[in-house]
Scaffold this active site. Sequence first.
Site, mmCIF file in Angstrom:
data_model
loop_
_atom_site.group_PDB
_atom_site.id
_atom_site.type_symbol
_atom_site.label_atom_id
_atom_site.label_comp_id
_atom_site.label_asym_id
_atom_site.label_seq_id
_atom_site.Cartn_x
_atom_site.Cartn_y
_atom_site.Cartn_z
ATOM 1 N N LEU A 83 0.804 -1.221 0.000
ATOM 2 C CA LEU A 83 0.000 0.000 0.000
ATOM 3 C C LEU A 83 0.840 1.275 0.000
ATOM 4 C CD1 LEU A 83 -2.791 -1.182 2.455
ATOM 5 C CD2 LEU A 83 -2.776 -1.245 -0.057
ATOM 6 N N CYS A 84 2.109 1.129 -0.299
ATOM 7 C CA CYS A 84 3.038 2.252 -0.325
ATOM 8 C C CYS A 84 2.985 2.934 -1.697
ATOM 9 C CB CYS A 84 4.438 1.707 -0.040
ATOM 10 S SG CYS A 84 5.638 2.946 0.389
ATOM 11 N N HIS A 85 2.898 4.264 -1.695
ATOM 12 C CA HIS A 85 2.868 5.022 -2.943
ATOM 13 C C HIS A 85 4.250 5.049 -3.604
ATOM 14 C CE1 HIS A 85 -0.671 6.690 -0.918
ATOM 15 N NE2 HIS A 85 -1.104 7.000 -2.119
ATOM 16 N N MET A 121 9.085 4.751 4.760
ATOM 17 C CA MET A 121 9.181 3.371 4.282
ATOM 18 C C MET A 121 10.392 3.183 3.372
ATOM 19 S SD MET A 121 6.901 1.972 5.989
ATOM 20 C CE MET A 121 7.215 0.356 5.325
ATOM 21 N N GLU A 122 10.721 4.190 2.587
ATOM 22 C CA GLU A 122 11.885 4.114 1.704
ATOM 23 C C GLU A 122 13.170 4.021 2.524
ATOM 24 O OE1 GLU A 122 8.517 5.222 -0.684
ATOM 25 O OE2 GLU A 122 9.204 5.950 1.245
ATOM 26 N N ASP A 136 24.114 -11.508 3.109
ATOM 27 C CA ASP A 136 24.253 -12.366 1.931
ATOM 28 C C ASP A 136 25.712 -12.515 1.512
ATOM 29 O OD1 ASP A 136 23.317 -13.873 -0.392
ATOM 30 O OD2 ASP A 136 23.880 -12.087 -1.536
#
Length: 165
Positions: A83-85, A121-122, A136
Site C-alpha cells: 500500500l506504499c505510494h 518506508m523508503e 548475503d
Amino acid sequence: MTTTSSASPTPLTHFDADGQAHMVNVGAKAETRRVAVATGCIHMQPETFAMVKAGSAKKGDVIGIARIAAIQASKRTSELIPLCHPIPLTRVAVDFELIEHDAAIRCTVTAETVGRTGVEMEALTAVNVGLLTIYDMCKAVDRGMRMEGIQLMEKLGGKSGHWKA
C-alpha cells in the site's frame, strides 16, 4: 520518543470505514519537502568483521555493494510494500559505520523527496536491504549474523511535522 507536532493520534489510515485495506488518497495533501532517517545494525563474529573491514571478502566490496543495494531498494519500496505510494526520491544517502568493539556495522539511511507523502518506508526498506546484503555477502563464513535495532530515527515534513526518536 519526542514529537514537535501537536497532532493527536489518528486511526490506521490504510483501512476504510468497512475495515478493508486501501491505498491512502494523498491527492489533496500539499507537496512539501519530506525527509526520513532510519538506522539498524548487523552483528557478526569478530573474524567476519575484520574481513569486511579489510575488504577481503570473497564476493568483493561488501560495504560498497550494500550501499548500492540500499539505494536501489529505496527506489523500489512501492513494489515491495503493497500500500506504499511510488514517490520520486530527490536524495538517498547511505552511510555505514564500522563498530569494532561490537563487531557490528551500523547502516543509516536518509531519504528525501518533495511530495505529498513521506519517505519513512523508503528509508526503512533501504536499511533492511543494506543489512541483508551484508548478510548475503558474508553468510558463507558467518551464518549467525543478526540484524537488530532497525528503526525510524527522524522524519520531517507533512502535516505531522517533525518527529524524532
